[in-house]
Design a protein around this motif. Structure first.
Motif, PDB file in Angstrom:
ATOM      1  N   GLU A  19       0.815  -1.226   0.000  1.00 37.17           N
ATOM      2  CA  GLU A  19       0.000   0.000   0.000  1.00 37.17           C
ATOM      3  C   GLU A  19       0.844   1.269   0.000  1.00 37.17           C
ATOM      4  OE1 GLU A  19      -2.271  -0.585   3.519  1.00 37.17           O
ATOM      5  OE2 GLU A  19      -3.682  -2.008   2.598  1.00 37.17           O
ATOM      6  N   GLY A  20       2.166   1.120  -0.040  1.00 36.53           N
ATOM      7  CA  GLY A  20       3.043   2.288  -0.060  1.00 36.53           C
ATOM      8  C   GLY A  20       3.185   2.969   1.286  1.00 36.53           C
ATOM      9  N   LYS A  21       3.028   2.214   2.370  1.00 36.41           N
ATOM     10  CA  LYS A  21       3.051   2.803   3.705  1.00 36.41           C
ATOM     11  C   LYS A  21       4.330   2.510   4.485  1.00 36.41           C
ATOM     12  CE  LYS A  21      -1.987   2.798   4.278  1.00 36.41           C
ATOM     13  NZ  LYS A  21      -3.132   2.281   5.086  1.00 36.41           N
ATOM     14  N   LYS A  78       6.167   1.497  -7.046  1.00 38.00           N
ATOM     15  CA  LYS A  78       7.361   0.639  -7.122  1.00 38.00           C
ATOM     16  C   LYS A  78       8.615   1.306  -6.551  1.00 38.00           C
ATOM     17  CE  LYS A  78       5.525  -1.887 -11.099  1.00 38.00           C
ATOM     18  NZ  LYS A  78       4.172  -1.593 -10.651  1.00 38.00           N
ATOM     19  N   ILE A  79       8.439   2.005  -5.453  1.00 37.98           N
ATOM     20  CA  ILE A  79       9.570   2.670  -4.794  1.00 37.98           C
ATOM     21  C   ILE A  79      10.314   1.644  -3.942  1.00 37.98           C
ATOM     22  CG2 ILE A  79      10.257   4.464  -3.163  1.00 37.98           C
ATOM     23  CD1 ILE A  79       7.728   6.004  -3.992  1.00 37.98           C
ATOM     24  N   PRO A  80      11.622   1.491  -4.141  1.00 39.54           N
ATOM     25  CA  PRO A  80      12.372   0.504  -3.347  1.00 39.54           C
ATOM     26  C   PRO A  80      12.480   0.926  -1.891  1.00 39.54           C
ATOM     27  CG  PRO A  80      13.871   1.829  -4.645  1.00 39.54           C
ATOM     28  CD  PRO A  80      12.489   2.209  -5.088  1.00 39.54           C
ATOM     29  N   MET A  81      12.737  -0.043  -1.046  1.00 38.46           N
ATOM     30  CA  MET A  81      12.905   0.235   0.379  1.00 38.46           C
ATOM     31  C   MET A  81      14.384   0.233   0.750  1.00 38.46           C
ATOM     32  SD  MET A  81       9.794  -1.556   2.407  1.00 38.46           S
ATOM     33  CE  MET A  81      10.473  -3.174   2.249  1.00 38.46           C
ATOM     34  N   ILE A  82      14.671   0.885   1.852  1.00 32.88           N
ATOM     35  CA  ILE A  82      16.011   0.887   2.430  1.00 32.88           C
ATOM     36  C   ILE A  82      16.002  -0.088   3.611  1.00 32.88           C
ATOM     37  CG2 ILE A  82      15.503   2.856   3.945  1.00 32.88           C
ATOM     38  CD1 ILE A  82      18.376   3.793   3.553  1.00 32.88           C
ATOM     39  N   PHE A  83      17.078  -0.864   3.763  1.00 30.62           N
ATOM     40  CA  PHE A  83      17.128  -1.888   4.815  1.00 30.62           C
ATOM     41  C   PHE A  83      18.277  -1.581   5.771  1.00 30.62           C
ATOM     42  CE2 PHE A  83      14.982  -3.832   1.265  1.00 30.62           C
ATOM     43  CZ  PHE A  83      13.896  -4.442   1.868  1.00 30.62           C
ATOM     44  N   ALA A 123      10.792  16.152   4.076  1.00 27.37           N
ATOM     45  CA  ALA A 123      11.176  14.894   4.721  1.00 27.37           C
ATOM     46  C   ALA A 123      11.129  13.746   3.719  1.00 27.37           C
ATOM     47  CB  ALA A 123      10.251  14.609   5.901  1.00 27.37           C
ATOM     48  N   CYS A 124      10.077  13.678   2.923  1.00 24.98           N
ATOM     49  CA  CYS A 124       9.939  12.617   1.923  1.00 24.98           C
ATOM     50  C   CYS A 124      11.080  12.684   0.915  1.00 24.98           C
ATOM     51  CB  CYS A 124       8.598  12.753   1.219  1.00 24.98           C
ATOM     52  SG  CYS A 124       8.328  11.525  -0.074  1.00 24.98           S
ATOM     53  N   ARG A 125      11.397  13.880   0.451  1.00 22.14           N
ATOM     54  CA  ARG A 125      12.473  14.045  -0.529  1.00 22.14           C
ATOM     55  C   ARG A 125      13.804  13.544   0.024  1.00 22.14           C
ATOM     56  NH1 ARG A 125      13.615  16.890  -5.097  1.00 22.14           N
ATOM     57  NH2 ARG A 125      11.496  17.740  -5.136  1.00 22.14           N
ATOM     58  N   LEU A 126      14.102  13.847   1.275  1.00 19.60           N
ATOM     59  CA  LEU A 126      15.383  13.441   1.859  1.00 19.60           C
ATOM     60  C   LEU A 126      15.504  11.918   1.950  1.00 19.60           C
ATOM     61  CD1 LEU A 126      15.690  16.185   4.618  1.00 19.60           C
ATOM     62  CD2 LEU A 126      17.156  15.928   2.607  1.00 19.60           C
ATOM     63  N   VAL A 127      14.412  11.251   2.275  1.00 17.43           N
ATOM     64  CA  VAL A 127      14.435   9.785   2.315  1.00 17.43           C
ATOM     65  C   VAL A 127      14.622   9.223   0.908  1.00 17.43           C
ATOM     66  CG1 VAL A 127      13.091   7.714   2.846  1.00 17.43           C
ATOM     67  CG2 VAL A 127      13.061   9.657   4.427  1.00 17.43           C
ATOM     68  N   LEU A 128      13.922   9.779  -0.056  1.00 21.81           N
ATOM     69  CA  LEU A 128      14.061   9.324  -1.437  1.00 21.81           C
ATOM     70  C   LEU A 128      15.462   9.585  -1.976  1.00 21.81           C
ATOM     71  CD1 LEU A 128      10.620  10.513  -2.901  1.00 21.81           C
ATOM     72  CD2 LEU A 128      11.283   8.173  -2.306  1.00 21.81           C
ATOM     73  N   GLU A 129      16.051  10.716  -1.601  1.00 20.80           N
ATOM     74  CA  GLU A 129      17.419  11.024  -2.032  1.00 20.80           C
ATOM     75  C   GLU A 129      18.408   9.981  -1.516  1.00 20.80           C
ATOM     76  OE1 GLU A 129      18.449  14.968  -0.862  1.00 20.80           O
ATOM     77  OE2 GLU A 129      17.325  15.928  -2.493  1.00 20.80           O
ATOM     78  N   LEU A 165      19.391   2.428  -5.373  1.00 23.36           N
ATOM     79  CA  LEU A 165      18.284   1.477  -5.272  1.00 23.36           C
ATOM     80  C   LEU A 165      17.231   1.678  -6.361  1.00 23.36           C
ATOM     81  CD1 LEU A 165      17.863   1.419  -1.388  1.00 23.36           C
ATOM     82  CD2 LEU A 165      18.770  -0.411  -2.839  1.00 23.36           C
ATOM     83  N   PHE A 166      17.083   2.910  -6.856  1.00 24.94           N
ATOM     84  CA  PHE A 166      16.139   3.118  -7.954  1.00 24.94           C
ATOM     85  C   PHE A 166      16.658   2.475  -9.240  1.00 24.94           C
ATOM     86  CE2 PHE A 166      14.699   6.615  -5.174  1.00 24.94           C
ATOM     87  CZ  PHE A 166      13.337   6.350  -5.182  1.00 24.94           C
ATOM     88  N   GLU A 167      17.965   2.497  -9.405  1.00 28.58           N
ATOM     89  CA  GLU A 167      18.575   1.891 -10.591  1.00 28.58           C
ATOM     90  C   GLU A 167      18.537   0.373 -10.514  1.00 28.58           C
ATOM     91  OE1 GLU A 167      22.886   1.950 -12.937  1.00 28.58           O
ATOM     92  OE2 GLU A 167      22.397   3.509 -11.473  1.00 28.58           O
ATOM     93  N   ASP A 168      18.795  -0.166  -9.317  1.00 34.58           N
ATOM     94  CA  ASP A 168      18.766  -1.621  -9.123  1.00 34.58           C
ATOM     95  C   ASP A 168      18.324  -1.923  -7.696  1.00 34.58           C
ATOM     96  OD1 ASP A 168      19.053  -4.339  -8.983  1.00 34.58           O
ATOM     97  OD2 ASP A 168      21.228  -4.362  -9.267  1.00 34.58           O
ATOM     98  N   PRO A 169      17.043  -2.159  -7.486  1.00 30.65           N
ATOM     99  CA  PRO A 169      16.531  -2.413  -6.124  1.00 30.65           C
ATOM    100  C   PRO A 169      17.136  -3.649  -5.465  1.00 30.65           C
ATOM    101  CG  PRO A 169      14.741  -2.019  -7.676  1.00 30.65           C
ATOM    102  CD  PRO A 169      15.974  -2.191  -8.488  1.00 30.65           C
ATOM    103  N   TYR A 170      17.669  -4.569  -6.301  1.00 30.60           N
ATOM    104  CA  TYR A 170      18.200  -5.829  -5.778  1.00 30.60           C
ATOM    105  C   TYR A 170      19.733  -5.832  -5.748  1.00 30.60           C
ATOM    106  CZ  TYR A 170      13.415  -7.292  -6.894  1.00 30.60           C
ATOM    107  OH  TYR A 170      12.040  -7.386  -6.971  1.00 30.60           O
TER     108      TYR A 170
END
Length: 762
Positions: free
Chosen positions: A73-75, A102-107, A343-349, A356-361
């Motif tokens: 759900e993108g949450k 399809k935004i990748p996550m950070i782990f 705040a959202c922009r900084l996390v995405l940056e 991760l946007f180029e290769d999520p895996y």
């Protein structure tokens, strides 16, 4: 001259190309994120600010878990404390293949002092005083963690602490801002490397911002209150050093500062961090840091969530206050859309910089996971670094090093306790792999001598204290027999030996988070064991396990040799054997002051004088700043540590007695190895500003060099001192060097030094 001009032109051209490339990358990143954010709903933006733990995810069930539903759900912006390529790949697949955008996550993970190859606890690591090795340890940790799917570590922890009651002193770099700053920069560089988009680097998160280590009474999570002058001069520098080194993220601390919890403290998060220091990354809370502000008493969850966002916090760890309340706060105009967007922009940056946007895996390579974790090469580095971290506190009569041909009685509750060797915050360690002291000594001795073993005592007479000190799978396997029976067994073993090695002290979870102690001595039951062993008449070597400075006055008076080994990681047993038998000459130097007793705390070397200082060398004088029952002196001073050889220092030679303006002078000493074996020495430089616009410390560390000398060898060691080394924050918080008289000290610790005088003129 023409050649020099050409070289300079080439250098400037290269710099301009790098700047242009960086500017181009920044433009590309901004354009990409601008386009993405225009597609995002408010709920999806808030989702990027949400960092839950990965508690209910197991292999093969990522999509069906509660977190899996939220990811779809993108949450969810990221997860922490999830490991293994299989699990992370499965969860990332939900994010990039099943969610709308399809935004990748950070782990993220607490990779604090190594991953599966575990290094000494940070306090032990800080005693190495070798930034190349500190960086190397972080590089190994980043390589292993990234091979297992992790791309973000909650490290380094750089909180200055001068109160050993505080359990988390074990996770930091000691009491000194200069040493702490050097280590902070080295660790950030080790984790992040020169290119964060590579698959073997990970984003660093400096913590806990700020002043967490100054908690009142040494009690975890407690209040911190101090002047701005002290903040800027003594506690903030290591955080700034991490920012200057390019750290990608910052974690807010639990404590309050100036009556405002750090998680909602705009002065810290915006005024200092972003406006003064120029930090460009994102800020994450500590575990439920937003929710806990309710208990601080500054509002309900909606109120404190809004306060945190407005202060400059970008990501909410676990509490979901941002996710569940900011939409309502926006409707009520308690926060703005711009604040959410920033705040959202900084996390995405951060995700963009990690590639991760180029290769999520990119961190999900099974081949790397199979070949780059807990390798023989990494273990070799860990063993070397562990040996460098040990501090020899006492060695009467040259009892150490031991002979491998001897019969050794190894006794103590930490002697055969491999699960405890990695120390606190070793969350990725496989506890079947660490090497115990017993295993290390037996391996080193082989067929040359004998190693006899007995436990001698439990950790503590109180089973509940032992249980609290051995959590997270680090049991000492409590012996239920009567203590007299356990002790007799040890004394029988000791009677057969040439020498006794007593492995005693704290267990691994007696320090660390929520592990404060009001009594920082060796537990009484183990002291009784030591007394009994000494009464046998056998020479006793105390191998001390600790996650903090301990009060060792009795031990220092009675035990002939004491080696502090902290908790030194998966290779602990072999590294301890290396030093005990002299294959490695100890060279660690304390990064914290050891008090004589708990009543002296806080005790640190760079204190200030009172108006009635006790004259040097005296114990007590009426109407002076002292105690009736103990001297002001530490048991072991900052920078202290012995060797199996000895070093002598010449007088200091200055190139000039005056520093003028932006010029500099040099200070040189000749250090000689006066013993009969090679060794390493940490040559330490301190200064004192004799007259200032505000009161100044009696000594301040300004430089150090770790050198290696063969037996009988001498080496000149030179330091350069400029006005930059004399600067401090004055009462107006301006960073200045004031003209006047100074003292300069060089020596092997903060107490035993040579002195020289110089002046600074504008």
């Amino acid at each position: 001259m023409k050649l020099l001009t050409k070289v300079l032109a080439v250098v400037l051209f290269s710099i301009s190309l790098q700047a242009a490339a960086q500017n181009s990358d920044a433009v590309k990143m901004k354009t990409f994120i601008d386009v993405l954010m225009k597609k995002m709903t408010l709920d999806e933006k808030l989702g990027q600010l949400n960092l839950p733990g990965a508690g209910d995810i197991v292999t093969g069930q990522a999509s069906n878990s509660d977190i899996g539903k939220k990811i779809r759900e993108g949450k969810v912006g990221g997860l922490f404390n999830i490991k293994s390529v299989a699990k992370i790949k499965a969860v990332q697949k939900v994010a990039v293949e099943e969610s709308r955008l399809k935004i990748p996550m950070i782990f993220g993970m607490d990779v604090i002092h190594g991953y599966q190859t575990t290094f000494p606890i940070p306090l032990g690591m800080s005693c190495i005083w070798d930034m190349n090795l500190v960086e190397k340890a972080a590089r190994v940790a980043a390589t292993e963690a990234s091979a297992d799917g992790i791309c973000w570590t909650f490290s380094p922890m750089v909180d200055i602490s001068r109160d050993p009651r505080w359990g988390r002193i074990s996770e930091g770099n000691g009491e000194d801002a200069y040493l702490g700053s050097r280590i902070a920069a080295a660790m950030v560089k080790g984790y992040q490397g020169n290119d964060l988009s590579k698959n073997n680097t990970i984003m660093s998160c400096v913590k806990h911002y700020a002043m967490y280590g100054a908690a009142e009474a040494g009690r975890d999570y407690n209040t911190t209150d101090m002047s701005r002058v002290r903040m800027y001069n003594e506690y903030l520098p290591p955080y700034k050093a991490a920012v200057d080194a390019g750290v990608g993220s910052v974690m807010a601390s639990f404590n309050e500062v100036d009556g405002i919890p750090a998680t909602a403290n705009k002065f810290l998060m915006t005024d200092v961090l972003r406006n003064q220091w120029g930090f460009k990354g994102f800020v994450v809370t500590d575990y439920t840091g937003i929710n806990e502000m309710e208990a601080h008493g500054i509002g309900d969850l909606q109120q404190v969530s809004a306060l945190a966002l407005k202060a400059g916090v970008d990501m909410d760890m676990v509490g979901e206050g941002f996710l569940t309340t900011l939409k309502k706060s926006l409707e009520e105009k308690k926060v703005t859309q711009q604040q959410i967007d920033v705040a959202c922009r900084l996390v995405l940056e951060a995700k963009y910089k990690l590639g991760l946007f180029e290769d999520p895996y990119k961190y999900c390579n099974e081949q790397r996971a199979a070949t780059e974790i807990f390798t023989p090469a990494n273990r070799k580095v860990a063993r070397e670094i562990a040996g460098e971290s040990f501090v020899l506190l006492k060695n009467n009569g040259g009892l150490l090093p031991l002979k491998k041909s001897a019969t050794i009685a190894l006794i103590g509750p930490l002697a055969d306790a491999k699960e405890n060797m990695p120390g606190t915050w070793s969350v990725a360690t496989d506890f079947s792999t660490p090497i115990s002291v017993l295993q290390g000594l037996k391996s080193a001795v082989g067929n040359q001598g004998k190693v006899l073993y007995a436990k001698g005592s439990n950790l503590d007479a109180d089973s509940m204290i032992e249980e609290r000190g051995t959590m997270f799978g680090k049991s000492l396997h409590r012996d239920r027999r009567p203590k007299e029976v356990i002790l007799k067994e040890a004394l029988d073993i000791a009677s057969q030996a040439d020498v006794v090695v007593a492995a005693v002290g704290e267990s691994s979870e007696m320090s660390g988070e929520s592990a404060s102690r009001s009594d920082i001595g060796i537990p009484k039951l183990q002291q009784e064991l030591l007394e009994a062993l000494l009464k046998t008449g056998k020479p006793v070597v105390l191998v001390l396990f600790a996650g903090r400075p301990l009060t060792l006055t009795w031990e220092n008076e009675h035990v002939p040799a004491i080696l502090d080994v902290w908790f030194s990681g998966t290779e602990a047993g072999d590294a301890i054997a290396d030093v005990l038998f002299g294959d490695v000459n100890p060279s660690g130097k304390l990064s914290t002051t050891f008090p004589q007793n708990i009543g002296q705390v806080p005790l640190y070397y760079n204190h200030k004088n009172t108006g009635r200082p006790l004259p040097e060398g005296q114990w007590f004088q009426k109407f002076r700043s002292n105690y009736l029952d103990v001297s002001n002196d530490p048991l072991y001073p900052f920078g202290y540590g012995l060797s199996y050889t000895s070093f002598s220092y010449s007088d200091i030679t200055l190139s000039s007695k005056t520093i003028k303006g932006n010029q500099s002078i040099t200070a040189t000493v000749t250090v000689t190895n006066a013993g009969n074996r090679a060794g390493k020495e940490v040559v330490q430089l301190y200064t004192r500003d004799l007259v200032g616009s505000i009161t100044r410390p009696v000594k301040e560390l300004k430089g150090f060099q770790k050198i290696t000398l063969a037996a009988g060898e001498s080496k000149k060691v030179t330091f350069t001192i400029s006005n930059a080394d004399l600067k401090f924050y004055n009462s107006d918080l301006k960073y200045v060097a004031e003209p006047g008289d100074f003292k300069l000290f060089i020596g092997g610790n903060s107490r035993d030094v040579k002195e020289a005088d110089f002046k600074y003129q504008l």
